[in-house]
Design a protein around this motif. Structure first.
Motif, short mmCIF file in Angstrom:
data_model
loop_
_atom_site.label_atom_id
_atom_site.label_comp_id
_atom_site.label_asym_id
_atom_site.label_seq_id
_atom_site.Cartn_x
_atom_site.Cartn_y
_atom_site.Cartn_z
N THR A 64 75.99 94.02 -24.92
CA THR A 64 76.40 95.15 -25.77
C THR A 64 76.08 94.84 -27.23
OG1 THR A 64 78.16 95.66 -24.20
CG2 THR A 64 78.29 96.71 -26.35
N SER A 65 76.32 93.62 -27.65
CA SER A 65 76.01 93.23 -29.03
C SER A 65 74.51 93.32 -29.30
CB SER A 65 76.48 91.80 -29.30
OG SER A 65 77.87 91.70 -29.16
N ILE A 66 73.71 92.87 -28.36
CA ILE A 66 72.25 92.95 -28.55
C ILE A 66 71.80 94.40 -28.65
CG2 ILE A 66 70.04 92.56 -27.39
CD1 ILE A 66 71.21 89.90 -26.37
N VAL A 67 72.32 95.26 -27.77
CA VAL A 67 71.91 96.67 -27.78
C VAL A 67 72.32 97.33 -29.10
CG1 VAL A 67 72.37 98.92 -26.73
CG2 VAL A 67 71.82 96.97 -25.28
N TYR A 68 73.54 97.10 -29.56
CA TYR A 68 74.00 97.75 -30.78
C TYR A 68 73.41 97.10 -32.02
CZ TYR A 68 77.14 101.01 -28.58
OH TYR A 68 77.65 102.05 -27.86
N ILE B 234 82.76 112.09 -18.55
CA ILE B 234 81.60 111.93 -17.68
C ILE B 234 80.74 110.75 -18.14
CG2 ILE B 234 80.07 113.55 -18.88
CD1 ILE B 234 80.32 113.19 -15.09
N HIS B 235 80.70 110.50 -19.44
CA HIS B 235 79.94 109.36 -19.96
C HIS B 235 80.62 108.04 -19.56
CE1 HIS B 235 77.30 112.01 -22.03
NE2 HIS B 235 78.23 112.44 -22.88
N TYR B 236 81.95 108.01 -19.62
CA TYR B 236 82.67 106.81 -19.22
C TYR B 236 82.46 106.52 -17.74
CZ TYR B 236 85.31 107.15 -23.60
OH TYR B 236 85.67 107.21 -24.91
N PHE C 234 80.74 100.85 -29.98
CA PHE C 234 80.55 99.51 -29.44
C PHE C 234 81.70 99.12 -28.52
CE2 PHE C 234 81.47 94.99 -29.62
CZ PHE C 234 80.26 94.44 -29.25
N LEU C 235 82.92 99.33 -28.98
CA LEU C 235 84.09 98.93 -28.21
C LEU C 235 84.22 99.74 -26.91
CD1 LEU C 235 86.45 96.99 -28.28
CD2 LEU C 235 87.80 98.75 -29.42
N ALA D 284 73.39 98.49 -18.56
CA ALA D 284 74.38 99.53 -18.77
C ALA D 284 74.67 99.83 -20.25
CB ALA D 284 75.67 99.19 -18.02
N PRO D 285 74.75 98.83 -21.13
CA PRO D 285 75.04 99.14 -22.53
C PRO D 285 73.99 100.04 -23.19
CG PRO D 285 75.47 96.84 -22.14
CD PRO D 285 74.81 97.37 -20.91
N ILE D 286 72.77 100.04 -22.69
CA ILE D 286 71.75 100.92 -23.25
C ILE D 286 72.16 102.38 -23.08
CG2 ILE D 286 69.34 101.66 -23.03
CD1 ILE D 286 68.71 98.77 -22.14
N TYR D 287 72.73 102.70 -21.91
CA TYR D 287 73.21 104.06 -21.67
C TYR D 287 74.35 104.40 -22.62
CZ TYR D 287 75.45 108.06 -19.51
OH TYR D 287 76.02 109.28 -19.31
N GLY D 288 75.29 103.48 -22.79
CA GLY D 288 76.42 103.73 -23.69
C GLY D 288 75.98 104.02 -25.11
N ARG D 289 75.03 103.26 -25.57
CA ARG D 289 74.49 103.48 -26.91
C ARG D 289 73.74 104.81 -26.98
NH1 ARG D 289 74.69 101.79 -32.29
NH2 ARG D 289 72.65 102.14 -33.19
#
Length: 152
Positions: free
Chosen positions: A145-149, A3-5, A30-31, A19-24
């Motif tokens: 994604t790099s900035i968020v992580y 569901i997260h994917y 990261f990948l 979007a990367p904020i949600y993933g984090r």
């Protein structure tokens, strides 16, 4: 976990920049965040690239049909294109940043569908357009994604 994917891919179709904020936030690596964000945006870009081409061809056919009907009926056909301020700005932006700038940054700063449609409108006949859009999305997904992580 799926569901997260799915949510991340759906979020990256329209709000690609965020979007990367949600993933984090949901604990994806990261990948995982990078790949799912890119795939969601790339799928949307491909869909709207071909959809925009279809609609532009359809509009051109309608204009041609209207022009031929006017000629057949001995009427004067007036093409209503005007050089407005917005049209002049569009031409200036197109000449200034070119295919690379528009392909890389329009889907990022606007949204993937709108940016892809605009890029297709300007450079749809250029065979490099779709690969440049996809390359720009990959680059921007990696940067965001790099900035968020890195920051969190």
């Amino acid at each position: 976990m799926w569901i997260h994917y799915i949510t991340l891919a759906g979020l990256s179709t329209f709000k690609f920049m965020f979007a990367p904020i949600y993933g984090r936030g949901v604990g994806l690596t990261f990948l995982e965040t990078y790949i799912v964000t890119y795939l969601g945006a790339a799928g949307t870009a491909v869909f709207f690239y071909f959809l925009a081409g279809f609609f532009m061809r359809r509009a051109a056919e309608k204009r041609t049909k209207k022009r031929l009907e006017a000629i057949y009926n001995n009427e004067v056909f007036v093409d209503q294109r005007k050089f407005t301020f917005v049209n002049k700005m569009v031409v200036r932006v197109k000449r200034t940043i070119g295919i690379y700038g528009i392909s890389f940054y329009a889907p990022f700063f606007l949204s993937v569908p709108i940016g892809t449609i605009i890029t297709t409108k300007f450079y749809g006949r250029n065979p490099k357009t779709l690969p440049l859009i996809l390359l720009g999305l990959a680059k921007n997904a990696l940067i965001t994604t790099s900035i968020v992580y890195w920051l969190w």
